[in-house]
Enzyme design. Structure first.
Site, PDB file in Angstrom:
ATOM      1  N   LYS A   1      -4.843 -14.686  10.521  1.00  0.00           N
ATOM      2  CA  LYS A   1      -4.202 -13.756  11.466  1.00  0.00           C
ATOM      3  C   LYS A   1      -3.605 -14.456  12.699  1.00  0.00           C
ATOM      4  CE  LYS A   1      -4.663  -9.662   9.375  1.00  0.00           C
ATOM      5  NZ  LYS A   1      -5.905  -9.367   8.753  1.00  0.00           N
TER       6      LYS A   1
ATOM      7  N   ASP B   1     -16.442 -13.869   8.641  1.00  0.00           N
ATOM      8  CA  ASP B   1     -15.007 -13.634   8.466  1.00  0.00           C
ATOM      9  C   ASP B   1     -14.433 -13.281   9.837  1.00  0.00           C
ATOM     10  OD1 ASP B   1     -12.479 -12.697   8.031  1.00  0.00           O
ATOM     11  OD2 ASP B   1     -12.988 -11.425   6.324  1.00  0.00           O
TER      12      ASP B   1
ATOM     13  N   TYR C   1       0.827  -1.214   0.000  1.00  0.00           N
ATOM     14  CA  TYR C   1       0.000   0.000   0.000  1.00  0.00           C
ATOM     15  C   TYR C   1       0.862   1.265   0.000  1.00  0.00           C
ATOM     16  CZ  TYR C   1      -3.276  -3.464   1.995  1.00  0.00           C
ATOM     17  OH  TYR C   1      -4.030  -4.571   2.242  1.00  0.00           O
TER      18      TYR C   1
ATOM     19  N   TYR D   1     -13.985  -5.234   5.365  1.00  0.00           N
ATOM     20  CA  TYR D   1     -12.701  -5.559   4.733  1.00  0.00           C
ATOM     21  C   TYR D   1     -12.523  -7.077   4.781  1.00  0.00           C
ATOM     22  CZ  TYR D   1      -7.830  -6.218   3.670  1.00  0.00           C
ATOM     23  OH  TYR D   1      -6.678  -6.669   3.092  1.00  0.00           O
TER      24      TYR D   1
HETATM   25  C1  LIG Z   1      -6.485  -9.306   7.385  1.00  0.00           C
HETATM   26  C2  LIG Z   1      -7.868  -9.690   7.037  1.00  0.00           C
HETATM   27  C3  LIG Z   1      -8.147 -10.400   5.835  1.00  0.00           C
HETATM   28  C4  LIG Z   1      -7.075 -10.722   4.835  1.00  0.00           C
HETATM   29  O1  LIG Z   1      -6.087 -11.558   5.339  1.00  0.00           O
HETATM   30  P1  LIG Z   1      -4.658 -11.646   4.590  1.00  0.00           P
HETATM   31  O2  LIG Z   1      -3.929 -12.717   5.338  1.00  0.00           O
HETATM   32  O3  LIG Z   1      -4.035 -10.296   4.737  1.00  0.00           O
HETATM   33  O4  LIG Z   1      -4.917 -12.003   3.178  1.00  0.00           O
HETATM   34  C5  LIG Z   1      -9.460 -10.744   5.600  1.00  0.00           C
HETATM   35  N1  LIG Z   1     -10.453 -10.448   6.453  1.00  0.00           N
HETATM   36  C6  LIG Z   1     -10.218  -9.782   7.612  1.00  0.00           C
HETATM   37  C7  LIG Z   1     -11.355  -9.499   8.533  1.00  0.00           C
HETATM   38  C8  LIG Z   1      -8.922  -9.371   7.947  1.00  0.00           C
HETATM   39  O5  LIG Z   1      -8.684  -8.706   9.087  1.00  0.00           O
END
Ligand SMILES: *Cc1c(COP(=O)(O)O)cnc(C)c1O
Length: 421
Positions: free
Chosen positions: A265, A236, A14, A142
């Protein structure tokens, strides 16, 4: 190309590379600290994008990875299996609510989301239903940076505007902030129900979209409305999973069992790249068939990497043997005490706390570079983005380090308030 540009062999995330400041060089980590090449040691307020829940270099995780490295660092997952992956899948299935029992492993959060979207789409195709080509997603969300994941991110954000023509068109709705606001979601679902394959939500907190929170009752209503309209719900939990919101998974606080759930994560305690897409029995059964073409069509090369699975198993051991959720509650209380008073500072629009997440939102766009520099001057690693300053520390952070983070946020936000006309 200027000599300046040609020196940049490493393309950064970014980042407008032209004129970009040289990033700080990290040489070591320990606990909640990042050691820089110039000898400075920063107190980390972010836990490396909230992955390092047990702090850095936890000896139990490091030991498990070292053992696995000596035995078998990697082996392909097509036609072979191994104990670290089998054990991890069984443990995740046991920890996750309800019959979320079918674990598909991949290597990043974005890919876990891609797999979830694909699972939902193929589930309908396998059932002989065509035309369900869209996903209902919430504004402010996101879900990652790959094409499918980008398509369900907030439609006003930069990436969407730039890549719009490349992305599948989805259906967007405001995420209700209270039960009184759930009517428009119901109406949107009703209007689009025949073309929708799934609903995707970040449970309790929209993380990278601005640390925006909603109460568990709203999440429960989102789940109920998706079910009423016959749509699978994708949760998610890549940001929220593993204690960040105060419970092991955010969905638990609403008492819901999503149909598909994404993790990444903090899955390996911040040690290695790994992600999981976990499906309920009913989703899995849509792929259970005599027809080879009904199989889930995905298979990353480094799927179920044994080192990453060993790290994840060791991280789960620590959730069993150490009081992580209690630590999250202590952090939440301290963040509330420390940050809530900032509501009264001029130029502050909101303060939000949930579990080990604290966010201060400004009324207008701040000078991000200036704020980042002031945090560094105070010896803390805090990275404001958009109109937000946030803390997502390791759940193991000590009281003194947490106070240093809170004091730094208080000082920087207050200085800015004093300079606000
Ligand atoms: C960080 C994140 C993603 C993407 O994960 P990456 O390992 O960076 O591809 C997707 N959804 C949420 C809620 C996130 O915090």
């Amino acid at each position: 190309m200027s000599s300046d540009a040609s020196r940049n062999t490493l393309w950064r995330p970014y980042t407008q590379m032209r004129g970009a400041a040289q990033p700080l060089e990290a040489v070591a980590t320990h606990g909640s600290r990042i050691v820089l090449a110039d000898g400075r040691e920063l107190v980390d307020g972010i836990a490396s994008w909230w992955t390092a829940v047990h702090g850095y270099n936890h000896p139990h995780i490091a030991g498990a990875v070292a053992d696995q490295l000596a035995r078998m660092p990697h082996v392909m997952f097509g036609g072979l299996t191994h104990a670290p992956a089998e054990r991890l899948a069984a443990r995740l299935a046991a920890l996750l609510p309800g019959d979320l029992d079918h674990v598909f492993l991949s290597d990043s959060g974005s890919v876990a989301v891609e797999v979830a979207l694909k699972m939902a789409a193929q589930m309908w195709l396998n059932r002989g239903v065509r035309g369900r080509t869209k996903v209902l997603a919430f504004r402010g969300g996101y879900h990652g940076d790959t094409m499918g994941a980008m398509s369900v991110c907030d439609p006003e954000e930069g990436m969407h505007r730039r890549f719009g023509a490349y992305l599948p068109t989805q259906v967007f709705c405001d995420l209700p902030r209270s039960l009184a606001e759930t009517g428009s979601l119901d109406a949107t679902l009703a209007a689009h129900r025949e073309e929708l394959a799934a609903v995707i939500v970040e449970p309790l907190v929209q993380g990278a979209g601005g640390m925006r929170m909603h109460p568990p009752e709203v999440l429960a209503t989102v789940a109920r409305l998706a079910r009423r309209h016959g749509l699978p719900l994708i949760a998610d939990e890549i940001f929220t999973g593993f204690g960040r919101t105060g419970s092991l998974f955010a969905c638990e606080q609403a008492g819901i069992v999503p149909d598909i759930l994404c993790l990444s994560k903090a899955l390996t305690g911040g040690t290695l790249a790994l992600a999981a897409t976990v499906a309920r029995r009913e989703v899995y059964e849509a792929f259970w068939s005599e027809d080879p073409a009904a199989a889930l069509m995905h298979g990353p090369t480094f799927m179920a990497n044994p080192l990453a699975c060993a790290a994840a198993n060791a991280s789960l051991d620590l959730f069993e043997s150490e009081p992580r959720l209690e630590q999250a509650r202590v952090i939440a209380a301290r963040l509330a005490d420390g940050l809530e008073p900032l509501r009264r500072v001029p130029g502050v629009a909101d303060v939000r706390i949930l579990g080990a997440i604290g966010a201060v939102q400004f009324a207008g766009a701040p000078d991000l570079a200036g704020l980042k520099a002031r945090f560094l001057d105070r010896g803390v690693w805090v990275r404001p983005f958009g109109d937000i300053v946030y803390l997502t520390p390791a759940l193991t952070i000590g009281a003194a380090d947490l106070d240093r983070l809170i004091d730094a946020v208080t000082a920087v936000v207050t200085e800015r308030g004093a300079a606000t006309p």
